[in-house]
Design a protein around this motif. Structure first.
Motif, PDB file in Angstrom:
ATOM      1  N   ALA A 177       0.830  -1.202   0.000  1.00  0.00           N
ATOM      2  CA  ALA A 177       0.000   0.000   0.000  1.00  0.00           C
ATOM      3  C   ALA A 177       0.867   1.256   0.000  1.00  0.00           C
ATOM      4  CB  ALA A 177      -0.922  -0.007   1.223  1.00  0.00           C
ATOM      5  N   ALA A 178       1.975   1.232   0.757  1.00  0.00           N
ATOM      6  CA  ALA A 178       2.880   2.384   0.768  1.00  0.00           C
ATOM      7  C   ALA A 178       3.528   2.577  -0.590  1.00  0.00           C
ATOM      8  CB  ALA A 178       3.946   2.186   1.854  1.00  0.00           C
ATOM      9  N   LEU A 179       3.874   1.480  -1.261  1.00  0.00           N
ATOM     10  CA  LEU A 179       4.471   1.578  -2.592  1.00  0.00           C
ATOM     11  C   LEU A 179       3.476   2.177  -3.582  1.00  0.00           C
ATOM     12  CD1 LEU A 179       6.749   0.984  -4.570  1.00  0.00           C
ATOM     13  CD2 LEU A 179       5.853  -1.343  -4.809  1.00  0.00           C
ATOM     14  N   CYS A 180       2.244   1.720  -3.519  1.00  0.00           N
ATOM     15  CA  CYS A 180       1.219   2.269  -4.423  1.00  0.00           C
ATOM     16  C   CYS A 180       0.966   3.746  -4.127  1.00  0.00           C
ATOM     17  CB  CYS A 180      -0.073   1.473  -4.292  1.00  0.00           C
ATOM     18  SG  CYS A 180       0.047  -0.241  -4.862  1.00  0.00           S
ATOM     19  N   GLY A 181       0.952   4.113  -2.843  1.00  0.00           N
ATOM     20  CA  GLY A 181       0.759   5.512  -2.489  1.00  0.00           C
ATOM     21  C   GLY A 181       1.888   6.393  -2.984  1.00  0.00           C
ATOM     22  N   LEU A 182       3.121   5.909  -2.890  1.00  0.00           N
ATOM     23  CA  LEU A 182       4.256   6.698  -3.366  1.00  0.00           C
ATOM     24  C   LEU A 182       4.195   6.872  -4.878  1.00  0.00           C
ATOM     25  CD1 LEU A 182       6.942   8.076  -2.692  1.00  0.00           C
ATOM     26  CD2 LEU A 182       8.066   5.864  -2.968  1.00  0.00           C
ATOM     27  N   THR A 219      -1.695  15.034  -1.750  1.00  0.00           N
ATOM     28  CA  THR A 219      -0.499  14.226  -1.489  1.00  0.00           C
ATOM     29  C   THR A 219      -0.423  13.815  -0.034  1.00  0.00           C
ATOM     30  OG1 THR A 219       0.688  15.358  -3.264  1.00  0.00           O
ATOM     31  CG2 THR A 219       2.009  14.183  -1.632  1.00  0.00           C
ATOM     32  N   ALA A 220      -0.707  14.752   0.879  1.00  0.00           N
ATOM     33  CA  ALA A 220      -0.671  14.432   2.306  1.00  0.00           C
ATOM     34  C   ALA A 220      -1.709  13.373   2.656  1.00  0.00           C
ATOM     35  CB  ALA A 220      -0.903  15.702   3.127  1.00  0.00           C
ATOM     36  N   VAL A 221      -2.894  13.467   2.078  1.00  0.00           N
ATOM     37  CA  VAL A 221      -3.935  12.471   2.356  1.00  0.00           C
ATOM     38  C   VAL A 221      -3.510  11.096   1.842  1.00  0.00           C
ATOM     39  CG1 VAL A 221      -6.308  11.796   1.827  1.00  0.00           C
ATOM     40  CG2 VAL A 221      -5.788  14.176   2.405  1.00  0.00           C
ATOM     41  N   THR A 225      -2.929   7.805   4.267  1.00  0.00           N
ATOM     42  CA  THR A 225      -3.795   6.632   4.115  1.00  0.00           C
ATOM     43  C   THR A 225      -3.038   5.398   3.626  1.00  0.00           C
ATOM     44  OG1 THR A 225      -4.368   7.420   1.887  1.00  0.00           O
ATOM     45  CG2 THR A 225      -5.847   8.026   3.699  1.00  0.00           C
ATOM     46  N   SER A 226      -1.884   5.588   2.973  1.00  0.00           N
ATOM     47  CA  SER A 226      -1.124   4.450   2.453  1.00  0.00           C
ATOM     48  C   SER A 226      -0.044   3.960   3.415  1.00  0.00           C
ATOM     49  CB  SER A 226      -0.481   4.820   1.112  1.00  0.00           C
ATOM     50  OG  SER A 226       0.392   5.929   1.272  1.00  0.00           O
ATOM     51  N   GLN A 229       4.411   6.580   5.952  1.00  0.00           N
ATOM     52  CA  GLN A 229       5.199   7.027   7.105  1.00  0.00           C
ATOM     53  C   GLN A 229       5.729   5.848   7.897  1.00  0.00           C
ATOM     54  OE1 GLN A 229       2.018   7.529   6.697  1.00  0.00           O
ATOM     55  NE2 GLN A 229       0.866   6.874   8.498  1.00  0.00           N
ATOM     56  N   LEU A 230       5.000   4.729   7.900  1.00  0.00           N
ATOM     57  CA  LEU A 230       5.487   3.528   8.590  1.00  0.00           C
ATOM     58  C   LEU A 230       6.717   2.961   7.875  1.00  0.00           C
ATOM     59  CD1 LEU A 230       5.151   1.370  10.754  1.00  0.00           C
ATOM     60  CD2 LEU A 230       3.559   0.176   9.236  1.00  0.00           C
ATOM     61  N   ALA A 231       6.695   2.971   6.552  1.00  0.00           N
ATOM     62  CA  ALA A 231       7.858   2.494   5.797  1.00  0.00           C
ATOM     63  C   ALA A 231       9.071   3.381   6.057  1.00  0.00           C
ATOM     64  CB  ALA A 231       7.529   2.452   4.308  1.00  0.00           C
ATOM     65  N   ILE A 232       8.854   4.685   6.120  1.00  0.00           N
ATOM     66  CA  ILE A 232       9.972   5.597   6.395  1.00  0.00           C
ATOM     67  C   ILE A 232      10.499   5.385   7.809  1.00  0.00           C
ATOM     68  CG2 ILE A 232      10.609   8.026   6.621  1.00  0.00           C
ATOM     69  CD1 ILE A 232       8.607   8.678   4.435  1.00  0.00           C
ATOM     70  N   PHE A 233       9.601   5.187   8.765  1.00  0.00           N
ATOM     71  CA  PHE A 233      10.025   4.968  10.154  1.00  0.00           C
ATOM     72  C   PHE A 233      10.836   3.672  10.280  1.00  0.00           C
ATOM     73  CE2 PHE A 233       9.222   3.047  14.326  1.00  0.00           C
ATOM     74  CZ  PHE A 233       9.745   4.043  15.151  1.00  0.00           C
ATOM     75  N   LEU A 234      10.371   2.608   9.647  1.00  0.00           N
ATOM     76  CA  LEU A 234      11.107   1.344   9.695  1.00  0.00           C
ATOM     77  C   LEU A 234      12.477   1.482   9.025  1.00  0.00           C
ATOM     78  CD1 LEU A 234       8.266  -1.225   8.880  1.00  0.00           C
ATOM     79  CD2 LEU A 234       9.305  -0.760  11.105  1.00  0.00           C
ATOM     80  N   THR A 235      12.513   2.192   7.900  1.00  0.00           N
ATOM     81  CA  THR A 235      13.783   2.371   7.204  1.00  0.00           C
ATOM     82  C   THR A 235      14.773   3.157   8.056  1.00  0.00           C
ATOM     83  OG1 THR A 235      12.636   2.342   5.079  1.00  0.00           O
ATOM     84  CG2 THR A 235      14.859   3.253   5.115  1.00  0.00           C
ATOM     85  N   LEU A 236      14.303   4.236   8.669  1.00  0.00           N
ATOM     86  CA  LEU A 236      15.185   5.044   9.512  1.00  0.00           C
ATOM     87  C   LEU A 236      15.683   4.254  10.720  1.00  0.00           C
ATOM     88  CD1 LEU A 236      13.349   8.494   9.459  1.00  0.00           C
ATOM     89  CD2 LEU A 236      15.459   7.874   8.274  1.00  0.00           C
ATOM     90  N   GLY A 237      14.792   3.486  11.355  1.00  0.00           N
ATOM     91  CA  GLY A 237      15.196   2.720  12.537  1.00  0.00           C
ATOM     92  C   GLY A 237      16.214   1.645  12.218  1.00  0.00           C
ATOM     93  N   VAL A 238      15.948   0.871  11.176  1.00  0.00           N
ATOM     94  CA  VAL A 238      16.876  -0.211  10.805  1.00  0.00           C
ATOM     95  C   VAL A 238      18.193   0.362  10.312  1.00  0.00           C
ATOM     96  CG1 VAL A 238      17.227  -2.152   9.248  1.00  0.00           C
ATOM     97  CG2 VAL A 238      15.001  -1.818  10.319  1.00  0.00           C
ATOM     98  N   SER A 239      18.144   1.394   9.487  1.00  0.00           N
ATOM     99  CA  SER A 239      19.372   1.987   8.950  1.00  0.00           C
ATOM    100  C   SER A 239      20.223   2.583  10.067  1.00  0.00           C
ATOM    101  CB  SER A 239      19.030   3.064   7.919  1.00  0.00           C
ATOM    102  OG  SER A 239      18.275   2.534   6.858  1.00  0.00           O
TER     103      SER A 239
END
Length: 262
Positions: A177-182, A219-221, A225-226, A229-239
Motif C-alpha cells: 500500500a505504501a508503494l502504491c501511495g508513493l 499528497t498528504a492524504v 492513508t497508504s 510514514q510507517l515504511a519511512i520509520f522502519l527504514t530510519l530505525g533499521v538503517s
C-alpha cells in the motif's frame, strides 16, 4: 603519567650496571606525554593507530587480570573467592559493554559528516566496507566507539546511503500500500507539471498557487492513508541501528595520508 620516549641510544664501551641497564640516557631524546601524543595522532589523521593502541591496551589489561585471578592459591576459601571474583568481573564487563552500546545513543554520529564525504568514489563493499572477521572488535570504551563511529561514517558515507535506499525499497516491498501511495503521489505531480506546461499556468499565478496547495493536500492524504510514514520509520530505525553497530564494531583501517605540499 605514561610517556612516550624517542631517541635513546646504547652507551658505547659501557658495561651493564647492577640493574642490568645497558642504555645511557640521550640528552637529545624527546619525551612526549601520552595525551599530547594521542592528540597529535588525531590531528595528523592516524586514527587507526590510536584505535589499535586502545584495543591492545584493553586486551593486555584483561589478560593481566585473568592471569592474576588464575595465579591465586588453590585452597577452598581461595577458590570460592576466585570464583566470586571471576563472576563479578564478568558481570562488570557485561554492564560495561551494555553501557558502551547505550552511549552510542547519546551523541550525534553525523556531526562530522560533510557534503564532501559523498562526492568521492564508493568504497568497495567486500574488501573494504565489510572486510574480514579480523576487521571487527568490540569497542573497549565509549570514547573508542565514538571515534570509530565518527570516522567510519565519514569513510563509508556513500555505502551507508546505498544501504538506506536498499532498506527503503525492502520496506516498500513489504508494504504494497505504501508503494502504491508513493507511485500515486509521483504520478500526481507529473500530471500537474504536464498540465501547467500545457495550459500555461505561469500566466495565472493565483490559479497556479491554488492548484499547488490543492495537490499538496491530496499528497498528504495519500501518504497518510497508504502508511508510507510507517515504511519511512522502519527504514530510519533499521538503517540507524545498522550504521551504529557497523561503525562502532568496524576497526579503523589505514587510509592514504595526504601528501605534504611543497
Amino acid at each position: 603519567m605514561s610517556k612516550i620516549k624517542f631517541g635513546a641510544f646504547p652507551a658505547k664501551h659501557q658495561s651493564p650496571n647492577k640493574k642490568g641497564m645497558v642504555f645511557a640516557p640521550n640528552p637529545l631524546s624527546l619525551t612526549v606525554p601520552e595525551p599530547e601524543f594521542e592528540s597529535w595522532l588525531r590531528d595528523s589523521g592516524y586514527l587507526e593507530i590510536l584505535d589499535q593502541r586502545t584495543t591492545d591496551l584493553h586486551r593486555l589489561t584483561a589478560a593481566a587480570e585473568a592471569e592474576a585471578a588464575a595465579s591465586k592459591p588453590a585452597s577452598s576459601s581461595a577458590a570460592a573467592n576466585s570464583i566470586a571474583h571471576i563472576g563479578v568481573y564478568f558481570v562488570s564487563q557485561l554492564f560495561s559493554r551494555i553501557w558502551t552500546l547505550l552511549s552510542l545513543l547519546t551523541f550525534n554520529p553525523f556531526s562530522k559528516l560533510t557534503t564532501e564525504d559523498f562526492s568521492g568514489d564508493t568504497p568497495p563493499w567486500a574488501p573494504v566496507f565489510f572486510g574480514s572477521l579480523e576487521s571487527y572488535s568490540f569497542p573497549s570504551s565509549a570514547s573508542q566507539a565514538r571515534l570509530r563511529v565518527h570516522e567510519n561514517i565519514k569513510r563509508y558515507a556513500r555505502n551507508y546511503a546505498s544501504l538506506f535506499v536498499l532498506f527503503f525499497a525492502c520496506s516498500l516491498y513489504q508494504l504494497p500500500a505504501a508503494l502504491c501511495g508513493l507511485i500515486l503521489c509521483l504520478a500526481l505531480w507529473e500530471i500537474f507539471k504536464f498540465g501547467a506546461d500545457r495550459w500555461g499556468l505561469d500566466r495565472y499565478p493565483v490559479i497556479r498557487q491554488t492548484l499547488i496547495r490543492l495537490a499538496q493536500c491530496v499528497t498528504a492524504v495519500i501518504l497518510l492513508t497508504s502508511n508510507i510514514q510507517l515504511a519511512i520509520f522502519l527504514t530510519l530505525g533499521v538503517s540507524y541501528a545498522v550504521i551504529l553497530l557497523h561503525a562502532s564494531f568496524r576497526k579503523l583501517t589505514t587510509v592514504k595520508q595526504p601528501t605534504a605540499k611543497r
